[in-house]
Design a protein around this motif. Sequence first.
Motif, PDB file in Angstrom:
ATOM      1  N   THR A  11      -6.041  -3.449  -1.872  1.00  0.00           N
ATOM      2  CA  THR A  11      -4.974  -2.972  -1.378  1.00  0.00           C
ATOM      3  C   THR A  11      -4.051  -4.489  -1.074  1.00  0.00           C
ATOM      4  OG1 THR A  11      -5.498  -0.947  -0.352  1.00  0.00           O
ATOM      5  CG2 THR A  11      -3.580  -2.274   0.373  1.00  0.00           C
ATOM      6  N   ARG A  29      -0.744   1.995   2.687  1.00  0.00           N
ATOM      7  CA  ARG A  29      -2.283   2.137   2.627  1.00  0.00           C
ATOM      8  C   ARG A  29      -2.792   0.963   3.355  1.00  0.00           C
ATOM      9  NH1 ARG A  29      -1.820   2.795  -3.768  1.00  0.00           N
ATOM     10  NH2 ARG A  29      -2.102   5.335  -3.862  1.00  0.00           N
ATOM     11  N   HIS A  53     -11.735  -1.562  -0.989  1.00  0.00           N
ATOM     12  CA  HIS A  53     -10.357  -0.901  -0.992  1.00  0.00           C
ATOM     13  C   HIS A  53      -9.500  -1.720  -0.266  1.00  0.00           C
ATOM     14  CE1 HIS A  53     -11.764   2.714  -2.938  1.00  0.00           C
ATOM     15  NE2 HIS A  53     -12.945   2.892  -2.190  1.00  0.00           N
ATOM     16  N   LYS A  87       4.155   1.301  -1.323  1.00  0.00           N
ATOM     17  CA  LYS A  87       2.823   2.116  -1.194  1.00  0.00           C
ATOM     18  C   LYS A  87       1.684   1.265  -0.562  1.00  0.00           C
ATOM     19  CE  LYS A  87       2.125   5.259  -4.338  1.00  0.00           C
ATOM     20  NZ  LYS A  87       1.965   5.920  -5.791  1.00  0.00           N
ATOM     21  N   ARG A  88       1.625  -0.031  -1.072  1.00  0.00           N
ATOM     22  CA  ARG A  88       0.543  -0.949  -0.668  1.00  0.00           C
ATOM     23  C   ARG A  88       0.506  -0.880   0.902  1.00  0.00           C
ATOM     24  NH1 ARG A  88      -3.610  -1.354  -4.458  1.00  0.00           N
ATOM     25  NH2 ARG A  88      -2.776  -1.145  -6.441  1.00  0.00           N
ATOM     26  N   ARG A 133      -2.665   2.347   7.075  1.00  0.00           N
ATOM     27  CA  ARG A 133      -3.333   3.307   7.234  1.00  0.00           C
ATOM     28  C   ARG A 133      -4.722   2.682   7.379  1.00  0.00           C
ATOM     29  NH1 ARG A 133      -4.069   8.800   6.413  1.00  0.00           N
ATOM     30  NH2 ARG A 133      -2.047   9.106   5.450  1.00  0.00           N
ATOM     31  N   TYR A 134      -5.309   1.776   6.552  1.00  0.00           N
ATOM     32  CA  TYR A 134      -6.616   1.142   6.641  1.00  0.00           C
ATOM     33  C   TYR A 134      -6.642   0.401   7.855  1.00  0.00           C
ATOM     34  CZ  TYR A 134     -10.871  -1.355   5.422  1.00  0.00           C
ATOM     35  OH  TYR A 134     -12.076  -1.747   5.274  1.00  0.00           O
ATOM     36  N   LEU A 171       0.644  11.130  -0.855  1.00  0.00           N
ATOM     37  CA  LEU A 171       0.615   9.930  -0.007  1.00  0.00           C
ATOM     38  C   LEU A 171       1.528  10.223   1.062  1.00  0.00           C
ATOM     39  CD1 LEU A 171      -0.417   6.813   0.817  1.00  0.00           C
ATOM     40  CD2 LEU A 171       1.057   6.116  -1.093  1.00  0.00           C
TER      41      LEU A 171
END
Length: 204
Positions: free
Chosen positions: A150, A195, A146, A191-192, A198-199, A78
């Motif tokens: 998240t 993500r 997703h 980490k969330r 990124r999303y 990741l």
Amino acid sequence: MANSKNLKLVWLYFAYYWVIFGIGTYFGQYLPDAWRPTASMVVFGILMISLFVRGFNRSGPIISHIYAILIGLVSYGLFESFIRDFGPGVFYRIVLLGILVFLFFGVIGYFFLRDITHWGRYLFVALLVLIFASLMSFFIDLPYLHLGITIVGLILYVLFTMYDFNRMKNRKFSEREMGFNLFINLLIIIKRMLRLYRYMNKNR
């Protein structure tokens, strides 16, 4: 409130687990891609066993080391892919933002809330729902599932952070367990957020 010696031990364990995680992350670059799903399943298995098997302590001396190393191994992918796609500057800014979020809500939980230790049962149920939704996402490809997972996961671990800081305030903790829990809380928040970034930027 917890005395200073107890709190120092908590933060020593917290830092210690980050070192173990860092070692795992370093060796993650040598982990073959074919082995990453297996390592992820082992991490997930440890989590599930710790939730449902009485007497299985994820923060115990042996299991916590295995867990921290394995989660470091699987986190390397990741981190590496995020830095490759968005650059190290964005990565470190999000990490810093995650730390600030962790500290901000930790301060709220410790200094501004009297006793929220009863939140534990509700957070546990919410975690189970989140795990179930995450499993569903492997089989059901919904456009915003997703993203929802998240965001909910981020909010849940912010609440866990407030809850754990409040447990420290009310002396309802053991040093090793709390240090490990805080390590996990901060890691998941970071980490969330990675993500989520990124999303939000994948179509730009």
